[in-house]
Design a protein around this motif. Structure first.
Motif, PDB file in Angstrom:
ATOM      1  N   THR A   9      11.081  12.629   0.338  1.00 41.62           N
ATOM      2  CA  THR A   9      11.431  11.489  -0.501  1.00 41.62           C
ATOM      3  C   THR A   9      11.320  10.140   0.172  1.00 41.62           C
ATOM      4  O   THR A   9      11.310   9.130  -0.519  1.00 41.62           O
ATOM      5  N   PHE A  10      11.274  10.069   1.498  1.00 44.18           N
ATOM      6  CA  PHE A  10      11.371   8.761   2.132  1.00 44.18           C
ATOM      7  C   PHE A  10      10.059   8.007   2.061  1.00 44.18           C
ATOM      8  O   PHE A  10       8.994   8.545   2.352  1.00 44.18           O
ATOM      9  N   ALA A  11      10.153   6.731   1.663  1.00 48.17           N
ATOM     10  CA  ALA A  11       8.981   5.865   1.537  1.00 48.17           C
ATOM     11  C   ALA A  11       9.182   4.637   2.406  1.00 48.17           C
ATOM     12  O   ALA A  11      10.305   4.185   2.612  1.00 48.17           O
ATOM     13  N   VAL A  12       8.070   4.100   2.903  1.00 48.13           N
ATOM     14  CA  VAL A  12       8.108   2.914   3.752  1.00 48.13           C
ATOM     15  C   VAL A  12       7.080   1.912   3.243  1.00 48.13           C
ATOM     16  O   VAL A  12       5.923   2.263   2.993  1.00 48.13           O
ATOM     17  N   GLY A  13       7.512   0.680   3.082  1.00 45.87           N
ATOM     18  CA  GLY A  13       6.609  -0.396   2.683  1.00 45.87           C
ATOM     19  C   GLY A  13       6.781  -1.589   3.591  1.00 45.87           C
ATOM     20  O   GLY A  13       7.527  -1.558   4.569  1.00 45.87           O
ATOM     21  N   THR A  14       6.098  -2.678   3.252  1.00 39.41           N
ATOM     22  CA  THR A  14       6.239  -3.916   3.996  1.00 39.41           C
ATOM     23  C   THR A  14       6.038  -5.080   3.038  1.00 39.41           C
ATOM     24  O   THR A  14       5.886  -4.881   1.829  1.00 39.41           O
ATOM     25  N   LEU A  15       6.055  -6.293   3.583  1.00 36.26           N
ATOM     26  CA  LEU A  15       5.862  -7.486   2.770  1.00 36.26           C
ATOM     27  C   LEU A  15       4.590  -8.196   3.196  1.00 36.26           C
ATOM     28  O   LEU A  15       4.147  -8.081   4.341  1.00 36.26           O
ATOM     29  N   THR A  16       4.024  -8.956   2.282  1.00 33.44           N
ATOM     30  CA  THR A  16       2.897  -9.822   2.604  1.00 33.44           C
ATOM     31  C   THR A  16       3.325 -11.274   2.456  1.00 33.44           C
ATOM     32  O   THR A  16       4.208 -11.591   1.657  1.00 33.44           O
ATOM     33  N   GLY A  17       2.703 -12.127   3.255  1.00 27.86           N
ATOM     34  CA  GLY A  17       2.943 -13.545   3.086  1.00 27.86           C
ATOM     35  C   GLY A  17       2.280 -14.067   1.828  1.00 27.86           C
ATOM     36  O   GLY A  17       1.395 -13.411   1.247  1.00 27.86           O
ATOM     37  N   VAL A  18       2.679 -15.254   1.397  1.00 26.76           N
ATOM     38  CA  VAL A  18       2.123 -15.833   0.171  1.00 26.76           C
ATOM     39  C   VAL A  18       1.591 -17.238   0.425  1.00 26.76           C
ATOM     40  O   VAL A  18       1.631 -18.096  -0.449  1.00 26.76           O
ATOM     41  N   ASN A  19       1.062 -17.455   1.627  1.00 23.62           N
ATOM     42  CA  ASN A  19       0.375 -18.712   1.905  1.00 23.62           C
ATOM     43  C   ASN A  19      -1.092 -18.581   1.518  1.00 23.62           C
ATOM     44  O   ASN A  19      -1.596 -17.471   1.321  1.00 23.62           O
ATOM     45  N   PRO A  20      -1.819 -19.684   1.409  1.00 24.53           N
ATOM     46  CA  PRO A  20      -3.178 -19.622   0.853  1.00 24.53           C
ATOM     47  C   PRO A  20      -4.205 -18.833   1.660  1.00 24.53           C
ATOM     48  O   PRO A  20      -5.297 -18.605   1.169  1.00 24.53           O
ATOM     49  N   LEU A  21      -3.901 -18.403   2.865  1.00 21.77           N
ATOM     50  CA  LEU A  21      -4.860 -17.600   3.620  1.00 21.77           C
ATOM     51  C   LEU A  21      -4.858 -16.174   3.064  1.00 21.77           C
ATOM     52  O   LEU A  21      -4.191 -15.280   3.584  1.00 21.77           O
ATOM     53  N   LEU A  22      -5.614 -15.954   1.982  1.00 21.20           N
ATOM     54  CA  LEU A  22      -5.579 -14.663   1.305  1.00 21.20           C
ATOM     55  C   LEU A  22      -6.154 -13.546   2.154  1.00 21.20           C
ATOM     56  O   LEU A  22      -5.860 -12.366   1.932  1.00 21.20           O
ATOM     57  N   GLY A  35      -2.305   2.950   7.522  1.00 18.59           N
ATOM     58  CA  GLY A  35      -1.040   3.479   8.039  1.00 18.59           C
ATOM     59  C   GLY A  35      -0.268   4.303   7.038  1.00 18.59           C
ATOM     60  O   GLY A  35       0.867   4.699   7.322  1.00 18.59           O
ATOM     61  N   ARG A  36      -0.835   4.528   5.862  1.00 14.72           N
ATOM     62  CA  ARG A  36      -0.222   5.341   4.811  1.00 14.72           C
ATOM     63  C   ARG A  36       1.150   4.804   4.406  1.00 14.72           C
ATOM     64  O   ARG A  36       2.086   5.552   4.151  1.00 14.72           O
ATOM     65  N   LEU A  37       1.243   3.475   4.331  1.00 13.53           N
ATOM     66  CA  LEU A  37       2.466   2.884   3.790  1.00 13.53           C
ATOM     67  C   LEU A  37       2.500   3.076   2.278  1.00 13.53           C
ATOM     68  O   LEU A  37       1.465   3.285   1.633  1.00 13.53           O
ATOM     69  N   ASP A  38       3.677   2.966   1.714  1.00  8.77           N
ATOM     70  CA  ASP A  38       3.857   3.262   0.292  1.00  8.77           C
ATOM     71  C   ASP A  38       3.869   2.032  -0.598  1.00  8.77           C
ATOM     72  O   ASP A  38       3.612   2.148  -1.798  1.00  8.77           O
ATOM     73  N   LEU A 345      19.434   5.625   1.607  1.00  7.39           N
ATOM     74  CA  LEU A 345      18.199   4.839   1.501  1.00  7.39           C
ATOM     75  C   LEU A 345      16.994   5.763   1.366  1.00  7.39           C
ATOM     76  O   LEU A 345      16.848   6.727   2.127  1.00  7.39           O
ATOM     77  N   ARG A 346      16.098   5.446   0.398  1.00 10.49           N
ATOM     78  CA  ARG A 346      14.905   6.266   0.203  1.00 10.49           C
ATOM     79  C   ARG A 346      13.607   5.466   0.266  1.00 10.49           C
ATOM     80  O   ARG A 346      12.532   6.044   0.328  1.00 10.49           O
ATOM     81  N   HIS A 347      13.694   4.133   0.208  1.00 13.27           N
ATOM     82  CA  HIS A 347      12.478   3.317   0.258  1.00 13.27           C
ATOM     83  C   HIS A 347      12.792   2.074   1.082  1.00 13.27           C
ATOM     84  O   HIS A 347      13.451   1.151   0.609  1.00 13.27           O
ATOM     85  N   ALA A 348      12.321   2.058   2.327  1.00 21.64           N
ATOM     86  CA  ALA A 348      12.566   0.940   3.232  1.00 21.64           C
ATOM     87  C   ALA A 348      11.367   0.004   3.234  1.00 21.64           C
ATOM     88  O   ALA A 348      10.246   0.429   3.524  1.00 21.64           O
ATOM     89  N   VAL A 349      11.591  -1.247   2.873  1.00 21.79           N
ATOM     90  CA  VAL A 349      10.546  -2.274   2.921  1.00 21.79           C
ATOM     91  C   VAL A 349      10.805  -3.064   4.209  1.00 21.79           C
ATOM     92  O   VAL A 349      11.757  -3.831   4.289  1.00 21.79           O
ATOM     93  N   ILE A 350       9.953  -2.845   5.216  1.00 18.40           N
ATOM     94  CA  ILE A 350      10.256  -3.247   6.588  1.00 18.40           C
ATOM     95  C   ILE A 350       9.383  -4.415   7.016  1.00 18.40           C
ATOM     96  O   ILE A 350       8.162  -4.387   6.872  1.00 18.40           O
ATOM     97  N   LEU A 351      10.030  -5.432   7.593  1.00 17.94           N
ATOM     98  CA  LEU A 351       9.338  -6.638   8.033  1.00 17.94           C
ATOM     99  C   LEU A 351       9.569  -6.855   9.523  1.00 17.94           C
ATOM    100  O   LEU A 351      10.714  -6.992   9.960  1.00 17.94           O
ATOM    101  N   PRO A 352       8.496  -6.903  10.331  1.00 15.56           N
ATOM    102  CA  PRO A 352       8.656  -7.213  11.760  1.00 15.56           C
ATOM    103  C   PRO A 352       8.835  -8.718  11.976  1.00 15.56           C
ATOM    104  O   PRO A 352       7.877  -9.486  11.924  1.00 15.56           O
TER     105      PRO A 352
END
Length: 388
Positions: A9-22, A35-38, A345-352
């Motif tokens: 059941t455990f899922a791992v995600g991350t965040l993306t920035g939203v500045n214009p450098l797409l 990396g097989r993130l979810d 916790l089952r879905h961690a959205v992780i930001l370094p």
């Protein structure tokens, strides 16, 4: 939680920035797939949480490529742009609000996005933050009341097969058609960014996921999750159908001396201001932005001068950062997240977080993120070795 349940059941995600450098956002998608993130979530801001007054290479390496932190792209076209390359990585916003975005329009946006993705998109929503509302004149009175009505309208717009009718204090909808549907098995998931009792209760009644962004101990995470699940049962819903998620910011290095170096940097010390006065008080300190400061919800970064920022970050104790972020060597970070998994916790959205400091720290942080994802899905035997 047993190891077999954990793996399933455990899922791992991350965040993306939203500045214009797409290109940077596309790189996050490629990393997530390799990396097989979810999941990948994008924030929804008109103003950055980092002040333009102090945005220079001495504050963060990101200032070398991003001219202004306040240049924020709209999450909706960004997610549509990323959808073609995302594969089975869930895309979403974490989080928007019903003050700038009408719930019917949010439903239309995410039903549209569901036609571009291979898995359900995530519609994260909360009660709003001052920085996105006050400067632009958006009404922010009784935000939780407004959110409650918005969730009712949103649910109707996502699933109703008949014209929508709704008569509330904030929304009036009169026999309004909403015929747009999504492909099978791609109904957008509504996640609520909830911390307080009433927000947790709304999560149990209306949400598909719970997405707190404040730092919570395992005991506190478990306690609040019980509130969500009790509310779901009261509403006649399956409490296990609500994904217990969280946004987790971590700070890591190979050694304690490396961690101490990061904790002394201006950008990391500034992150300590995101914590509320209550968090500071638990560390025996007074928040420089006021004893009633509620953290990010009250932060107005564009109004802070360089001198004010410097004076504020000079007051950030290391203990506040260690309470606000998940701080430690990779194995210590892994143990902290596993403790939250044991709490539900089952879905961690992780930001370094160290990506703010230097390119080398960013590279190590993202390498650890991928290592964490693999370990969290497949608990490793002890002892473990930190990634090299």
């Amino acid at each position: 939680m047993s190891d077999s349940q954990h793996r399933k059941t455990f899922a791992v995600g991350t965040l993306t920035g939203v500045n214009p450098l797409l290109a940077a956002a596309r790189s996050v998608v490629r990393m997530a797939r390799l990396g097989r993130l979810d999941s990948i979530l994008a924030p929804d801001h008109l103003i950055s949480v980092f002040p333009r007054s102090i945005w220079d290479p001495d504050f963060t390496v990101q200032a070398k490529t991003v001219e202004s932190p306040d240049a924020q792209v709209d999450f909706a076209p960004l997610l549509a742009h990323l959808a073609a390359g995302a594969g089975r990585v869930q895309l979403g916003v974490g989080v928007t609000d019903p003050h700038r975005r009408h719930p019917v329009l949010l439903a239309q946006t995410f039903l549209t996005l569901a036609h571009m993705t291979k898995v359900p998109p995530i519609l994260g929503i909360g009660s709003g933050e001052r920085e996105n509302l006050d400067p632009y004149g958006f009404t922010w009175n009784r935000p939780v009341d407004r959110l409650e009505e918005a969730l009712q309208v949103l649910r109707a717009a996502l699933s109703s097969t008949e014209p929508i009718e709704f008569s509330g204090r904030y929304y009036q909808i009169d026999k309004a058609p909403m015929d747009l549907t999504c492909p099978p098995h791609r109904m957008p998931q509504v996640w609520i960014g909830a911390h307080g009792p009433r927000m947790l209760e709304l999560t149990g009644r209306y949400a598909d996921g719970w997405y707190p962004w404040e730092s919570l101990s395992p005991d506190e995470y478990e306690r609040r999750l019980r509130v969500v699940r009790k509310s779901a049962v009261t509403a006649g819903r399956d409490p296990d159908a609500i994904v217990p998620a969280a946004m987790l910011q971590f700070l890591t290095a190979r050694t304690e001396s490396g961690i101490s170096r990061l904790l002394r940097t201006p950008s990391m010390r500034y992150v300590g201001l995101f914590a509320s006065a209550e968090v500071w008080a638990r560390s025996g300190a007074k928040h420089p932005l006021g004893e009633d400061f509620r953290g990010l919800i009250d932060l107005m970064p564009h109004r802070l001068s360089k001198t004010e920022v410097r004076e504020a970050i000079a007051e950030v104790p290391e203990e506040v950062l260690r309470n606000w972020l998940i701080v430690g060597t990779p194995n210590q970070v892994l143990s902290r997240i596993r403790a939250l998994a044991d709490a539900g916790l089952r879905h961690a959205v992780i930001l370094p977080s160290a990506a703010l400091v230097s390119h080398a720290d960013a590279a190590f942080g993202y390498a650890v993120l991928l290592w964490l994802a693999a370990k969290l899905r497949r608990p490793a035997p002890q002892p473990e070795s930190d990634p090299k």
